[in-house]
Design an enzyme around this catalytic site. Structure first.
Site, PDB file in Angstrom:
ATOM      1  N   LYS A  58       0.826  -1.124  -0.099  1.00 53.66           N
ATOM      2  CA  LYS A  58      -0.129  -0.110  -0.051  1.00 53.66           C
ATOM      3  C   LYS A  58       0.894   1.334   0.011  1.00 53.66           C
ATOM      4  O   LYS A  58       0.616   2.260  -0.537  1.00 53.66           O
ATOM      5  CB  LYS A  58      -0.968  -0.119   1.188  1.00 53.66           C
ATOM      6  N   GLY A 122       9.881 -21.242  16.485  1.00 57.04           N
ATOM      7  CA  GLY A 122       9.066 -22.073  17.583  1.00 57.04           C
ATOM      8  C   GLY A 122       8.851 -23.379  16.739  1.00 57.04           C
ATOM      9  O   GLY A 122       8.296 -23.406  15.798  1.00 57.04           O
ATOM     10  N   GLY A 190      -0.317 -14.490 -13.461  1.00 57.61           N
ATOM     11  CA  GLY A 190      -1.364 -14.362 -12.254  1.00 57.61           C
ATOM     12  C   GLY A 190      -2.178 -12.867 -12.309  1.00 57.61           C
ATOM     13  O   GLY A 190      -1.292 -12.254 -11.891  1.00 57.61           O
ATOM     14  N   VAL A 193      -4.801 -10.645  -7.146  1.00 56.95           N
ATOM     15  CA  VAL A 193      -4.853  -9.519  -6.189  1.00 56.95           C
ATOM     16  C   VAL A 193      -3.526  -8.873  -6.420  1.00 56.95           C
ATOM     17  O   VAL A 193      -3.404  -7.757  -6.525  1.00 56.95           O
ATOM     18  CB  VAL A 193      -5.141  -9.691  -4.841  1.00 56.95           C
ATOM     19  N   ILE A 194      -2.320  -9.716  -6.178  1.00 55.51           N
ATOM     20  CA  ILE A 194      -0.967  -9.154  -6.220  1.00 55.51           C
ATOM     21  C   ILE A 194      -0.691  -8.777  -7.563  1.00 55.51           C
ATOM     22  O   ILE A 194       0.038  -7.765  -7.866  1.00 55.51           O
ATOM     23  CB  ILE A 194      -0.155 -10.290  -5.786  1.00 55.51           C
ATOM     24  N   GLU A 213      -2.607 -14.493 -17.419  1.00 47.99           N
ATOM     25  CA  GLU A 213      -3.477 -15.100 -16.428  1.00 47.99           C
ATOM     26  C   GLU A 213      -4.304 -16.421 -17.221  1.00 47.99           C
ATOM     27  O   GLU A 213      -4.461 -16.509 -18.410  1.00 47.99           O
ATOM     28  CB  GLU A 213      -4.870 -14.198 -16.242  1.00 47.99           C
ATOM     29  N   ASP A 322      -3.634 -17.324   7.632  1.00 50.73           N
ATOM     30  CA  ASP A 322      -3.342 -18.081   6.361  1.00 50.73           C
ATOM     31  C   ASP A 322      -3.224 -19.412   6.107  1.00 50.73           C
ATOM     32  O   ASP A 322      -3.087 -20.137   5.195  1.00 50.73           O
ATOM     33  CB  ASP A 322      -2.257 -17.250   5.713  1.00 50.73           C
ATOM     34  N   ALA A 330      -5.520 -10.316   5.820  1.00 43.82           N
ATOM     35  CA  ALA A 330      -5.107 -10.044   7.193  1.00 43.82           C
ATOM     36  C   ALA A 330      -6.128  -9.748   8.196  1.00 43.82           C
ATOM     37  O   ALA A 330      -6.172 -10.151   9.383  1.00 43.82           O
ATOM     38  CB  ALA A 330      -4.225  -8.604   7.262  1.00 43.82           C
ATOM     39  N   HIS A 454     -23.119  15.291   2.633  1.00 41.62           N
ATOM     40  CA  HIS A 454     -22.972  15.627   1.333  1.00 41.62           C
ATOM     41  C   HIS A 454     -21.867  17.012   1.205  1.00 41.62           C
ATOM     42  O   HIS A 454     -21.810  17.741   2.034  1.00 41.62           O
ATOM     43  CB  HIS A 454     -24.398  16.284   0.628  1.00 41.62           C
TER      44      HIS A 454
END
Ligand code: FAD
Ligand code: NAI
Length: 475
Positions: A58, A122, A190, A193-194, A213, A322, A330, A454
């Protein structure tokens, strides 16, 4: 001696860090482990979203939009500029600052909420009497004991078979966000979105962008009318999108990347580019968890198997974001993180999957919530549709940004809103009203009767709701 916690969260992306904070707010002793490193090797909590996803993309979208606006539209406002040029290094430095502000913000929030943060990987060691033993590897190895464990290990970019990411020529989202110079020719595979967001950034800065695509339809998950309108705008901008292609061999050389493909007509083609971004979806990330040590169940895609409430097959082990089923967003990860913390506390955390909004931050922006017209038709639901073009909205005219429309779909009998679809300025903000309305099971008439300021873009939402009953006032 292991350090004992009520809740150990693995992963500090939006799913994990939010789960940790909410659990701490509920009075639990919480640890959060994350292995992401910044350029200096230090902790960089925030996951994909903060480091190589939502936030940096962004930032670049904003910079590139300002650039394009200044270059093409400043004169309309009477603003005189000399030759406008882009300092890519400065744009990237700003993006890095924005990312760091977010990393630091999360560390601050951990401190504020008394979440113990551990930098490193972890991994499960074994089930223990009172929970699970987790090994922390990294600069300061440790053994943690968690009565509950929340897995929020996220996802990583999917590579094309036989074409690994080298982040020099063949780029994932990571490399796509730190190109040191504007490539002359940029290829993307592709147009999801990305593909659209990153393609837009580099096109605005001067790259000749071609997106290949595989599917024959553009943005198949989006309402068809909205997708058509968006495609028209992208075509006008010069964002080349070829649909229905089959990608073949990809060769890298000193000169760049060469992509062999078959187009929709079945003809063999070749696309040469300086860089290639592969944006064909993401895969759940569980490497490093040592899932097999405790028998954690994964599905055939590698996602952690969970029930509707994010419980895994292991008692006391939860998974969010994810790394589990559902949209890779997110805010979906965050909602699941909050709900899991509340369930651990015996509360009734809930995520409403029917009202999760989607936004694609192109120009025009695309945002939607609920069902599309084609989904309603397929399900045999009787509905009424109302649309309102931004061309007829005073604020949009004043902004000089009149592309697109708002579309409201409501049940033909009850008038309950079933979906709202927007392509146009600030769609990402406008969609919030629709999410609120749908969460409260509002009717189109409810929105139509609410007073909207308005002049504002939000009046277009009201007008689309009025249009459901064929009584829009300004069109
Ligand atoms: P992640 O954010 O991936 O975080 C997982 C974390 O776990 C990482 O920090 C990782 O290092 C850590 N980890 C993994 N394994 C271990 C381990 N064993 N030990 C310790 N740490 C570990 N979504 C939106 O909603 N809006 C957007 O605008 C948007 N833009 C995006 C743009 C791009 C380019 C990309 C790639 C994604 C974008 N997304 C966007 C998607 C969004 O980033 C993800 O949905 C979100 O980050 C998922 O959160 P998460 O917490 O599940 O996982
Ligand atoms: P995506 O699923 O949005 O799009 C992938 C596209 O690649 C699809 O159109 C698909 O048909 C196409 N594709 C797949 N394999 C192909 C092949 N072999 N050849 C040609 N085309 C092929 O995935 P993307 O763009 O990689 O993004 C991943 C996820 O990250 C998104 O689904 C979304 O969940 C999240 N994201 C969200 C953003 C947002 O909310 N604004 C921004 C960026 C990412």
């Amino acid at each position: 001696m292991s350090l004992a916690f009520d809740v150990v969260v693995i992963g500090a992306g939006p799913g994990g860090y939010i789960a940790a904070i909410r659990a701490a707010q509920l009075g639990f002793k919480v640890a959060c482990i994350d292995e992401w490193k910044n350029a200096a090797g230090g902790p960089a909590p925030g996951g994909t979203c903060t480091n190589v996803g939502c936030i940096p993309s962004k930032a670049l979208l904003q910079s590139s939009e300002y650039f394009e606006h200044t270059r093409l539209h400043a004169a309309e406002h009477g603003i005189r500029t000399g030759k406008v040029s882009m300092d890519v290094a400065q744009m990237l430095a700003r993006k890095d600052t924005v990312v760091k502000q977010n990393n630091d913000g999360i560390l601050y929030l951990f401190k504020k909420n008394k979440v113990s943060f551990f930098h490193g990987r972890g991994s499960f060691v074994k089930a223990a009497d009172a929970g699970y033993e987790i090994e922390l590897s990294g600069d300061k190895p440790e053994t943690l004991l968690g009565r509950h464990v929340v897995l929020a290990t996220g996802s990583s970019a999917r590579a094309l078979p036989g074409t690994p990411f080298d982040e020099e020529l063949v780029l994932s989202n990571d490399g796509a966000l730190r190109l040191g110079a504007v490539p002359k020719k940029l290829a993307l595979i592709g147009s999801g979105v990305i593909g659209l967001e990153m393609g837009s950034v580099w096109r605005r800065l001067g790259a000749e962008v071609t997106i290949l695509e595989g599917l024959p339809t553009f943005l198949g998950a989006v309402d068809e009318q909205i997708a058509r309108e968006a495609k028209k705008a992208f075509d006008k901008q010069g964002l080349k999108i070829e649909l229905g292609v089959q990608v073949g061999e990809i060769k890298s050389s000193k000169k760049g990347v060469s992509i062999a493909y078959t187009n929709a007509k079945g003809e063999a083609q070749q696309l040469d580019a300086d860089k290639l971004i592969v944006s064909i979806g993401r895969v759940p990330h569980t490497t490093g968890l040592n899932a097999q040590a405790v028998g954690l169940q994964l599905d055939e895609r590698g996602a952690i198997v969970v029930d509707a409430e994010c419980r895994t097959n292991l008692p006391g082990v939860w998974a969010v974001g994810d790394v589990v089923r559902g949209p890779m967003l997110a805010h979906k990860a965050e909602e699941e993180g909050v709900a899991v913390a509340e369930r651990i506390a015996g509360q009734h955390g809930h995520v409403d999957f029917d009202t999760i909004p989607w936004v694609i931050y192109t120009h025009p922006e695309i945002a939607w919530v609920g069902r599309t017209e084609q989904q309603l038709k397929a399900a045999g639901v009787a509905y009424r549709a109302g649309t309102f073009p931004f061309l007829a909205n005073g604020r949009a005219r004043a902004l000089g940004d009149t592309t697109g429309m708002v579309k409201c779909l409501a049940d033909a009998q009850t008038d309950e809103i079933l979906g709202v679809h927007i392509v146009g300025p600030m769609a990402c903000e406008l969609i919030a009203e629709a999410v609120v309305a749908m969460s409260f099971k509002a009717s189109a008439e409810d929105i139509a009767r609410i007073c909207h300021a308005h002049p504002s873009l939000s009046e277009a939402v009201k007008e689309a709701a009025l249009a459901v009953d064929k009584r829009s006032l300004n069109f």
